[in-house]
Design a protein around this motif. Sequence first.
Motif, PDB file in Angstrom:
ATOM      1  N   GLN A 149      -9.380  10.356  -5.130  1.00 25.04           N
ATOM      2  CA  GLN A 149      -9.012   9.858  -6.366  1.00 25.04           C
ATOM      3  C   GLN A 149     -10.841  10.384  -6.603  1.00 25.04           C
ATOM      4  N   VAL A 150     -11.075  10.328  -5.426  1.00 25.73           N
ATOM      5  CA  VAL A 150     -13.122  11.051  -5.753  1.00 25.73           C
ATOM      6  C   VAL A 150     -13.091  11.976  -5.985  1.00 25.73           C
ATOM      7  N   LEU A 151     -12.399  13.128  -5.275  1.00 23.96           N
ATOM      8  CA  LEU A 151     -11.981  14.740  -5.673  1.00 23.96           C
ATOM      9  C   LEU A 151     -11.063  14.600  -6.668  1.00 23.96           C
ATOM     10  N   THR A 152     -10.385  14.150  -6.668  1.00 28.63           N
ATOM     11  CA  THR A 152     -10.089  14.206  -8.290  1.00 28.63           C
ATOM     12  C   THR A 152     -10.414  13.599  -9.357  1.00 28.63           C
ATOM     13  N   GLY A 153     -11.577  12.556  -9.145  1.00 25.67           N
ATOM     14  CA  GLY A 153     -12.506  12.213 -10.313  1.00 25.67           C
ATOM     15  C   GLY A 153     -11.434  11.115 -10.911  1.00 25.67           C
ATOM     16  N   PHE A 154     -12.395  10.080 -11.373  1.00 26.07           N
ATOM     17  CA  PHE A 154     -11.658   8.845 -11.715  1.00 26.07           C
ATOM     18  C   PHE A 154     -11.176   9.016 -12.881  1.00 26.07           C
ATOM     19  N   PHE A 155     -11.118   9.674 -13.571  1.00 28.40           N
ATOM     20  CA  PHE A 155     -10.903   9.806 -15.485  1.00 28.40           C
ATOM     21  C   PHE A 155      -9.774  10.197 -14.738  1.00 28.40           C
ATOM     22  N   LYS A 156      -8.973  10.914 -14.148  1.00 28.20           N
ATOM     23  CA  LYS A 156      -7.629  10.824 -14.090  1.00 28.20           C
ATOM     24  C   LYS A 156      -7.156   9.995 -13.101  1.00 28.20           C
ATOM     25  N   PRO A 157      -6.838   9.420 -13.074  1.00 28.77           N
ATOM     26  CA  PRO A 157      -6.462   8.034 -12.067  1.00 28.77           C
ATOM     27  C   PRO A 157      -4.594   8.615 -11.660  1.00 28.77           C
ATOM     28  N   PHE A 158      -3.855   8.517 -10.625  1.00 30.11           N
ATOM     29  CA  PHE A 158      -2.720   8.579 -10.160  1.00 30.11           C
ATOM     30  C   PHE A 158      -1.644   7.642 -10.690  1.00 30.11           C
ATOM     31  N   SER A 159      -0.138   7.729 -11.163  1.00 28.43           N
ATOM     32  CA  SER A 159       0.095   6.464 -11.666  1.00 28.43           C
ATOM     33  C   SER A 159       0.569   5.449 -10.654  1.00 28.43           C
ATOM     34  N   LYS A 160       0.607   4.296 -10.521  1.00 24.09           N
ATOM     35  CA  LYS A 160       0.889   3.168 -10.029  1.00 24.09           C
ATOM     36  C   LYS A 160       1.925   4.186  -9.129  1.00 24.09           C
ATOM     37  N   ALA A 161       3.430   4.533  -8.645  1.00 26.05           N
ATOM     38  CA  ALA A 161       4.312   4.880  -8.969  1.00 26.05           C
ATOM     39  C   ALA A 161       3.888   5.843  -8.093  1.00 26.05           C
ATOM     40  N   GLN A 162       2.963   7.148  -8.095  1.00 28.42           N
ATOM     41  CA  GLN A 162       2.521   8.044  -6.964  1.00 28.42           C
ATOM     42  C   GLN A 162       1.475   6.966  -6.124  1.00 28.42           C
ATOM     43  N   VAL A 163       0.671   6.412  -6.221  1.00 26.98           N
ATOM     44  CA  VAL A 163       0.195   5.881  -5.754  1.00 26.98           C
ATOM     45  C   VAL A 163       0.234   4.769  -4.324  1.00 26.98           C
ATOM     46  N   ASN A 164       1.633   4.409  -5.050  1.00 30.25           N
ATOM     47  CA  ASN A 164       2.720   3.581  -4.260  1.00 30.25           C
ATOM     48  C   ASN A 164       3.382   4.563  -2.920  1.00 30.25           C
ATOM     49  N   ALA A 165       3.924   5.198  -3.124  1.00 27.67           N
ATOM     50  CA  ALA A 165       4.624   6.279  -2.441  1.00 27.67           C
ATOM     51  C   ALA A 165       3.994   6.751  -1.592  1.00 27.67           C
ATOM     52  N   PHE A 166       1.634   7.636  -2.064  1.00 25.71           N
ATOM     53  CA  PHE A 166       1.447   7.622  -1.220  1.00 25.71           C
ATOM     54  C   PHE A 166       0.967   6.914  -0.046  1.00 25.71           C
ATOM     55  N   ALA A 167       1.166   5.668  -0.591  1.00 28.62           N
ATOM     56  CA  ALA A 167       1.059   4.644   0.801  1.00 28.62           C
ATOM     57  C   ALA A 167       1.749   4.132   1.272  1.00 28.62           C
ATOM     58  N   GLU A 168       3.141   4.225   0.407  1.00 25.88           N
ATOM     59  CA  GLU A 168       4.176   4.043   1.904  1.00 25.88           C
ATOM     60  C   GLU A 168       4.261   5.483   2.751  1.00 25.88           C
ATOM     61  N   GLU A 169       4.137   6.465   2.513  1.00 31.07           N
ATOM     62  CA  GLU A 169       4.292   7.445   2.804  1.00 31.07           C
ATOM     63  C   GLU A 169       4.001   7.345   4.425  1.00 31.07           C
ATOM     64  N   TYR A 170       2.326   7.290   4.184  1.00 37.45           N
ATOM     65  CA  TYR A 170       1.738   6.881   5.439  1.00 37.45           C
ATOM     66  C   TYR A 170       1.860   5.462   6.299  1.00 37.45           C
ATOM     67  N   ILE A 171       2.197   4.702   5.749  1.00 31.88           N
ATOM     68  CA  ILE A 171       2.226   3.502   6.415  1.00 31.88           C
ATOM     69  C   ILE A 171       2.891   3.553   7.617  1.00 31.88           C
ATOM     70  N   LYS A 172       4.505   4.496   7.044  1.00 32.17           N
ATOM     71  CA  LYS A 172       5.393   5.099   7.812  1.00 32.17           C
ATOM     72  C   LYS A 172       5.051   6.274   8.561  1.00 32.17           C
ATOM     73  N   LYS A 173       3.998   6.677   8.519  1.00 34.29           N
ATOM     74  CA  LYS A 173       3.985   8.021   9.061  1.00 34.29           C
ATOM     75  C   LYS A 173       2.788   7.321  10.282  1.00 34.29           C
ATOM     76  N   LEU A 174       2.226   6.794  10.382  1.00 38.04           N
ATOM     77  CA  LEU A 174       1.087   6.074  11.048  1.00 38.04           C
ATOM     78  C   LEU A 174       1.517   4.293  11.794  1.00 38.04           C
ATOM     79  N   ASN A 175       2.857   4.197  11.615  1.00 33.88           N
ATOM     80  CA  ASN A 175       2.909   2.946  11.779  1.00 33.88           C
ATOM     81  C   ASN A 175       1.533   1.822  11.890  1.00 33.88           C
ATOM     82  N   ILE A 176       1.337   1.467  10.192  1.00 36.52           N
ATOM     83  CA  ILE A 176       0.777   0.853   9.743  1.00 36.52           C
ATOM     84  C   ILE A 176       1.345  -0.795   9.816  1.00 36.52           C
ATOM     85  N   LYS A 177       0.646  -1.377  10.178  1.00 35.17           N
ATOM     86  CA  LYS A 177       1.499  -2.766  10.119  1.00 35.17           C
ATOM     87  C   LYS A 177       1.031  -3.380   9.223  1.00 35.17           C
TER      88      LYS A 177
END
Length: 502
Positions: free
Chosen positions: A364-392
């Motif tokens: 988000q810092v890189l793309t700029g805070f004035f261009k926020p990601f959608s809620k769905a995008q953020v959730n998808a990103f988070a869920e992808e990495y929670i799975k990849k890194l086995n985050i509890k």
Amino acid sequence: MEDNRVLEMRGIVKTFPGVKALQNVDFSLNKGEIHALMGENGAGKSTLIKVLTGVYSKDAGTITLEGKGEVAIHSPQDAQKNGISTVYQEITLCPNLTVAENMFIGRGEGKITNWKKMNEEADKLLQSLEIPAKAKQQLSNCSIAVQQMVAIARAVDMDCKVLILDEPTSSLDEQEVEKLFGLMRDLKARGVGIIFVTHFLDQVYEVCDKITVLRDGQLVGEYEIKDLPRVQLVAKMLGKEMDDLSDIKGEGGSYEGADADERVFEASELQSNAGIKPFDFYIKKGEVNGFTGLLGSGRSECVRAIFGADRVLNGTVKMHGKEVKIGKPLDAMKHGIAYLPEDRKGDGIIGDLSVKENIILALQVLTGFFKPFSKAQVNAFAEEYIKKLNIKTASVDTPIKSLSGGNQQKVILARWLLMHPEYLILDEPTRGIDVGTKVDIQKLVLELAKEGMSVTFISSETDEMLRTCSRLVVMRDRKVVGELSGGDLTQNKIMSTIAGDK
Ligand SMILES: Nc1ncnc2c1ncn2[C@@H]1O[C@H](COP(=O)(O)OP(=O)(O)OP(=O)(O)O)[C@@H](O)[C@H]1O
Ligand SMILES: [Mg+2]
């Protein structure tokens, strides 16, 4: 209760919203015993300790202490009074006070009536524990290891029967670890019971008598060290046999693009204000290389200079052969460089934000805070990495501060992986992370490299470096002293280069 028992915890239950952190766990400790508490990230180790030290109240169960019967521990002060002392990983002393002041301050027992006496007592105790520090020395002038020992000395002098060390060694080098072990053995000989939490298996086998393993908040079992070989310990922690660890490198192949020889990043005579000698360095497309050397040899300072995290005084930097200017981290990020710092507490974690907010932050810092990601995008990103890194974590919306230590680290790692940088720098990415996930992370790094990402890796564990890196830059006394690759990538060769043997 067995004669020798100093502590007995029975049927401990602790629940957080959505998480059964401890389910009916038993734990017991004898006098003069060093007892390892082991388990994957999020298994419940720190929670068990916080119940014992009165940081958390338990939902059910009993705690019995030698000679005292069942005790009620409602606060860290209660724990202290009952002879239970804790040294946390983050040192909680005051760096701008002296060693003696740190040992005696806030004890409120009226024991110390004047400075002279305090200093004398402190020196006596330091000497008897063979801690290389002087009472009047300012604490901040001592190494981290010595600071940790001072914390232990403080704990010991409070008539301690149970000493708890929660991951005390993760920022110590080998010699410092040996010193700490010496101190632990000394205390053991005096009859103190020690609970030792660590993710370093070697250390467990070197210093402990017993192991208790937790998994998913449940007790797996208690074992004598001699009855539980390493592979079995790992299997008990993971709840399954682990794949052969020996060779993950080369398994999946390496990057094969036409530009495989291109130097993505190159520095010459780079020098920062952090006191390292000017150094040359490069990394090729799809390459994994690393900085190795003892703690304090300047490994971290080199990558901080590359990323612009310290002030650069001299030298030139090129990306893809073209000179660029990297004066601050944002410049580096704009050039596609990402950096996972060593000091996550200071540089990384924002405790009140949720897991997903922490993951999305850098992108988000890189793309700029004035261009926020959608809620769905953020959730998808988070869920992808929670799975990849086995985050509890209970959910993507859980505040990061309620995750276990190791899982917090994984979230920060996810933050940088998500950026898909062209060049990724990882400083101690697996510190505090359990054995199973460590291997997952190493594999992920090699996969990313195969797809063309360049990665510079720093780890205190040389076997981890050997398993991931194809080239190692060796440091000694804040200077680059050698480079190893191919057949020279062995433990012995690294050691002798660090030592400066011919
Ligand atoms: N304050 C809290 N609020 C909510 N959940 C918590 C809290 N503290 C711990 N937990 C949860 O309880 C579980 C056990 O965490 P704990 O910190 O005891 O793990 P750990 O074994 O110490 O792991 P690590 O090796 O990563 O330090 C985890 O799922 C964690 O998210
Ligand atoms: Mg923990």
